[in-house]
Design an enzyme around this catalytic site. Structure first.
Site, PDB file in Angstrom:
ATOM      1  N   ASP A 248      12.132  -1.540  -4.372  1.00  0.00           N
ATOM      2  CA  ASP A 248      10.935  -2.077  -3.725  1.00  0.00           C
ATOM      3  C   ASP A 248      11.356  -3.036  -2.609  1.00  0.00           C
ATOM      4  O   ASP A 248      12.439  -2.897  -2.040  1.00  0.00           O
ATOM      5  CB  ASP A 248      10.062  -2.774  -4.776  1.00  0.00           C
ATOM      6  CG  ASP A 248       8.578  -2.661  -4.472  1.00  0.00           C
ATOM      7  OD1 ASP A 248       8.144  -3.264  -3.481  1.00  0.00           O
ATOM      8  OD2 ASP A 248       7.854  -1.977  -5.223  1.00  0.00           O
ATOM      9  N   HIS A 280       5.258  -7.694  -2.767  1.00  0.00           N
ATOM     10  CA  HIS A 280       4.974  -6.440  -3.465  1.00  0.00           C
ATOM     11  C   HIS A 280       5.932  -6.209  -4.627  1.00  0.00           C
ATOM     12  O   HIS A 280       5.518  -5.934  -5.757  1.00  0.00           O
ATOM     13  CB  HIS A 280       5.054  -5.289  -2.461  1.00  0.00           C
ATOM     14  CG  HIS A 280       4.614  -3.962  -2.988  1.00  0.00           C
ATOM     15  ND1 HIS A 280       5.466  -3.112  -3.649  1.00  0.00           N
ATOM     16  CD2 HIS A 280       3.413  -3.330  -2.938  1.00  0.00           C
ATOM     17  CE1 HIS A 280       4.813  -2.009  -3.982  1.00  0.00           C
ATOM     18  NE2 HIS A 280       3.565  -2.114  -3.563  1.00  0.00           N
ATOM     19  N   SER A 439       0.707   1.645  -6.471  1.00  0.00           N
ATOM     20  CA  SER A 439       1.854   0.752  -6.668  1.00  0.00           C
ATOM     21  C   SER A 439       1.676  -0.126  -7.885  1.00  0.00           C
ATOM     22  O   SER A 439       2.659  -0.522  -8.532  1.00  0.00           O
ATOM     23  CB  SER A 439       2.048  -0.150  -5.435  1.00  0.00           C
ATOM     24  OG  SER A 439       2.592   0.541  -4.357  1.00  0.00           O
TER      25      SER A 439
END
Length: 505
Positions: A248, A280, A439
């Site tokens: 990520d 994220h 996600s």
């Protein structure tokens, strides 16, 4: 030889043999065996190439050699007709002698393409055939390196991928002229050549935190609605002894929710460090393993940064991250899960890398993507078409509806909570934030797999089948046809080997 998918046991096999097979989630290297090498009978004859010479340029063909125009680069004279010998082209893997020639006609443009002092305009990913050994790989790399800037235009090779030794995924990436890429596509040791492509986060949105995560309440309760909207019951040692590789934007070390459980970090992105510039990767990590927000609260996290602070990266960097994770898992021999909340254009080489990882016993969970399109038209989701043990996660909301943004279709294998998910906020100690997207659905499934592996260490094919067998059904309003309605379910009680075997064997 490539490791075969985990075989199904015959119906009348003894339960002892079946249970033993179930737990063989292979994390160690296969037993040494003689490498068969290439089959000379299957090797094509030297080919006449017709490939683009320069971006937007024409093609040449070695069947009709042209000209004698010469050019010079760094004191080395070259002509339009270039003949190269790959030491592995004829099946001779012992050295550079006796290799078959690969001829390239530069079509009168020899001085143009070879006088380049550098070339960085296009990047290509190259995958070798599975029969290539580690020695073959090194020999080929030495060969291509010796030709760049001499017989061929300048270029660089800067990323290398290898999952173990013989019978494994191997390849490399670099800045190469299309002429070189076209030539490589015709060299027998090469399985595939494709342009490197930019990829992005699987998408997310932020909001203000309200209550504790509804996603955790959803995954342990059945029914269209959940009885305890803010309660999460779980096995207390879920995730213990399991490594989760978060591919990520990085993992911020500050949040206390998973403090002390980041095993190591590595960077394959264009950023200078492994910090999380978007939040994220940290949010995903909190959902996987956070003490407050996570599914598997005892799992270890491994920070594999493959996307930069703008949330972008390249397939080559992600393939490098997968390779690094697989090799580390083979060394540690710990149950391991790769989590990728990433989506992009279809890449056959990326899909092959995922298949190799699963064949090595590493579990892989990927996001379906947020473009509201068929997930089979994207990677890594499309890898499930050839890799049944892959888990592709679509999203649902708290109202029991299929998320409007989620990709759909037969490549989606399971659904997870994906809207307004609360988890850690990067670069803070105790703050939280909400995000939405496939996600966010993906780490719910990743955490569930980690929690299961700490109880029963099963192979990827068995885990995928177990998740489908235990999923909550008939509790979702679907907006898409030909898409699973299976919602992730995680048993709040400790699971035994016999319980798993009854469902997957």
């Amino acid at each position: 030889m490539a490791r075969l998918p985990f075989p199904r046991r015959a119906l009348l096999a003894t339960i002892c043999c079946a249970l033993l097979a179930l737990t063989c989630a292979v994390h160690a290297e296969p037993e040494p065996r003689a490498d068969p090498g290439p089959n000379p009978a299957a090797m094509p004859d030297p080919v006449a190439l017709a490939v683009p010479l320069i971006p937007g340029g024409g093609t040449g063909s070695s069947s009709q050699p042209q000209g004698g125009q010469q050019g010079s680069t760094q004191g080395v004279t070259v002509t339009d007709q270039v003949t190269l010998t790959d030491p592995l082209s004829s099946g001779d893997v012992t050295g550079p002698t006796g290799g078959a020639a690969v001829s390239i006609n530069l079509g009168g443009l020899g001085s143009v393409v070879t006088n380049l002092t550098s070339y960085a305009g296009e990047r290509f990913i190259v995958q070798l055939h599975d029969w290539a050994t580690s020695d073959d790989f090194q020999s080929h790399l030495s060969w291509i390196g010796s030709q760049l800037g001499i017989s061929l235009p300048h270029g660089t090779v800067d990323k290398f991928f290898a999952h173990g030794s013989a019978g494994s995924f191997k390849g490399y990436c670099g800045s190469l002229h299309p002429l070189v890429a076209g030539m490589l596509a015709s060299v027998p040791i090469i399985k595939s050549v494709e342009r490197d492509q930019e990829v992005h986060l699987s998408g997310y949105a932020t909001a203000t935190e309200t209550n504790a995560p509804w996603g955790l309440a959803r995954i342990w309760q059945r029914g269209v609605t959940v009885a305890s909207g803010n309660t999460y019951k779980y096995w207390s040692q879920g995730g213990a002894g399991v490594d989760v590789y978060i591919l990520d934007t990085g993992i911020s070390p500050q949040p206390m929710d998973y403090t002390g459980r980041i095993a190591t970090t590595i960077n394959f992105s264009s950023d200078a460090g492994t910090y999380d510039g978007t939040g994220h990767g940290s949010h995903v990590s909190g959902t996987v393993a956070g003490t407050l927000y996570g599914v598997a609260k005892s799992a270890s996290l491994v920070n594999v940064k493959v996307l930069n602070s703008q949330g972008t990266g390249a397939w080559s960097g992600i393939i490098a991250g997968i390779s690094w994770a697989v090799n580390r898992a083979l060394i540690t021999k710990r149950p391991s899960v790769i989590s990728m909340s990433i989506s992009g254009p279809v890449s056959a080489i990326l899909n092959n890398a995922i298949q190799s990882a699963i064949n090595k016993g590493v579990h892989v969970v990927v996001a379906a993507g947020n473009a509201a399109i068929d997930a089979c038209n994207t990677s890594p989701a499309s890898a499930v078409l050839t890799t049944p043990g892959l888990n592709v996660v679509g999203a649902m909301n708290q109202q029991g509806q299929f998320s409007s943004f989620s990709n759909y279709g037969r490549c989606v294998t399971i659904l997870g909570p994906g809207e307004f998910i609360t988890s850690v906020k990067a670069n803070t100690s105790t703050s939280s934030t909400m995000m939405s997207g496939t996600s966010m659905a993906t780490p719910h499934v990743t955490g569930a797999i980690a929690a299961m592996l700490s109880q029963v260490n099963m192979a990827p094919w068995a885990m995928s089948k177990y998740l489908k067998a235990t999923a909550t059904t008939n509790a979702l309003t679907l907006y898409r046809t030909n898409t699973t309605s299976n919602i992730l379910w995680l048993n709040p009680l400790q699971v035994t080997l016999s319980q798993v075997a009854a469902l997957v064997l």
